[in-house]
Design an enzyme around this catalytic site. Structure first.
Site, PDB file in Angstrom:
ATOM      1  CG  ASP A  67     -25.460 -15.834  42.029  1.00  0.00           C
ATOM      2  OD1 ASP A  67     -24.846 -14.378  42.070  1.00  0.00           O
ATOM      3  OD2 ASP A  67     -25.572 -16.061  42.993  1.00  0.00           O
ATOM      4  CG  ASP A 136     -33.167 -25.328  43.914  1.00  0.00           C
ATOM      5  OD1 ASP A 136     -32.690 -23.973  43.872  1.00  0.00           O
ATOM      6  OD2 ASP A 136     -31.799 -26.229  42.993  1.00  0.00           O
ATOM      7  CG  HIS A 138     -30.582 -21.847  43.775  1.00  0.00           C
ATOM      8  ND1 HIS A 138     -31.450 -22.356  43.468  1.00  0.00           N
ATOM      9  CD2 HIS A 138     -30.485 -20.729  43.750  1.00  0.00           C
ATOM     10  CE1 HIS A 138     -31.428 -21.361  42.356  1.00  0.00           C
ATOM     11  NE2 HIS A 138     -31.229 -20.218  43.471  1.00  0.00           N
ATOM     12  CD  GLU A 143     -28.539 -25.304  41.604  1.00  0.00           C
ATOM     13  OE1 GLU A 143     -29.401 -25.283  42.063  1.00  0.00           O
ATOM     14  OE2 GLU A 143     -28.624 -24.948  40.653  1.00  0.00           O
TER      15      GLU A 143
HETATM   16  C1  F6R Z   1     -28.523 -14.252  42.199  1.00  0.00           C
HETATM   17  C2  F6R Z   1     -28.058 -15.293  43.334  1.00  0.00           C
HETATM   18  C3  F6R Z   1     -29.926 -16.462  43.121  1.00  0.00           C
HETATM   19  C4  F6R Z   1     -31.393 -15.798  43.118  1.00  0.00           C
HETATM   20  C5  F6R Z   1     -32.526 -17.195  43.700  1.00  0.00           C
HETATM   21  C6  F6R Z   1     -33.802 -17.087  43.657  1.00  0.00           C
HETATM   22  O1  F6R Z   1     -27.272 -13.275  42.770  1.00  0.00           O
HETATM   23  O2  F6R Z   1     -27.745 -16.301  43.953  1.00  0.00           O
HETATM   24  O3  F6R Z   1     -29.850 -17.500  44.386  1.00  0.00           O
HETATM   25  O4  F6R Z   1     -31.092 -15.439  44.572  1.00  0.00           O
HETATM   26  O5  F6R Z   1     -32.385 -17.704  42.204  1.00  0.00           O
HETATM   27  O6  F6R Z   1     -33.977 -14.899  42.576  1.00  0.00           O
HETATM   28  P1  F6R Z   1     -35.546 -15.357  42.132  1.00  0.00           P
HETATM   29  O7  F6R Z   1     -34.956 -14.173  42.630  1.00  0.00           O
HETATM   30  O8  F6R Z   1     -34.775 -14.601  40.719  1.00  0.00           O
HETATM   31  O9  F6R Z   1     -36.633 -15.583  42.536  1.00  0.00           O
END
Ligand code: F6R
Length: 236
Positions: A67, A136, A138, A143
């Site tokens: 992403d 959440d 994701h 989401e």
């Molecule tokens: C990042 C991504 C997000 C993160 C998620 C967890 O490329 O796609 O889905 O993996 O938000 O983020 P952290 O590891 O910072 O808790």
């Protein structure tokens, strides 16, 4: 699905890096699906150490990221392109022309999304997809919603994600509201998936996603249907 609990972030990182290093050793031309966020940083550090020790060679690897924020240039300090440069690409011998991150400044976002999915299929699919998980549920920026979004798409960030990600920005207002994200279709087509989660705050969502019902309200729950998923969780 294998769910492995380890006692420290260091062990999570070591074990995650072992799986990625093994993938590259078995198939030097691997296509790695990569993630940003805080969870994989230790894995990237460990991979850099192995590269410096002469144990790992990225010269034939291709990477494709999950992403990118819409509206941030590649050199913006919080762009995911910059994150990948700083946390991995600049420190190993991966060919820069074979590192792909969605273009958050693309003039035609729908065309960019379509081209991204085409790129994944032209590459022959992803051999190993690395994922984190949001509070959440994701994955990427898929989401919670009423249906799983299969293709790469423009995602509206939920408030909880904006709040969680504001720790990387000066304040919450600066967090972009939209991102380009690979869909669950691209993620599920990866031949292997490695999801890493650390911290006590992730305990409930890890349990709900992997021991509860499969629902687009918890996007990561779809991984229960994938034949080769490893989840590494550390409470630290
Ligand atoms: C990042 C991504 C997000 C993160 C998620 C967890 O490329 O796609 O889905 O993996 O938000 O983020 P952290 O590891 O910072 O808790």
């Amino acid at each position: 699905m294998k769910i492995i609990s380890v006692e420290s972030y260091r062990k999570l990182s070591r074990f995650g890096a072992n799986l990625i290093a093994a993938q590259i050793a078995v198939k030097p031309r691997s296509v790695l699906g990569l993630a940003t966020g805080s969870s994989p940083v230790g894995i990237y550090r460990d991979l850099i150490d192995r590269y410096r020790a002469g144990e790992l060679d990225f010269s034939e690897v291709t990477s494709i990221n999950l992403d990118e924020y819409i509206g941030l240039s590649p050199d913006h300090p919080q762009s995911y392109r910059r994150f990948m440069q700083e946390n991995l690409f600049d420190h190993v011998n991966i060919d820069p022309a074979r590192t792909f991150v969605p273009n958050g400044l693309a003039p035609d976002l729908d065309a960019e999304c379509e081209a991204y999915d085409k790129r994944i299929s032209d590459l022959g699919g992803i051999d190993l997809q690395l994922l984190g998980i949001g509070l959440d549920g994701h994955i990427g920026f898929n989401e919670p919603s009423d249906a799983f979004m299969k293709p790469t798409h423009v995602a509206e960030l939920h408030q909880s994600t904006i709040t969680a990600n504001s720790r990387f920005f000066a304040n919450e207002d600066e967090v972009p509201r939209r991102a380009i994200s690979m869909g669950v279709g691209g993620i599920m087509q990866a031949r292997k998936i490695l999801l890493v989660a650390n911290g006590i705050a992730k305990r409930t969502i890890v349990d709900r996603a992997f021991n509860g019902p499969i629902t687009p309200r918890i996007p990561a729950s779809i991984l229960q249907l994938h034949p080769d998923v490893t989840v590494i969780y550390s409470m630290e």
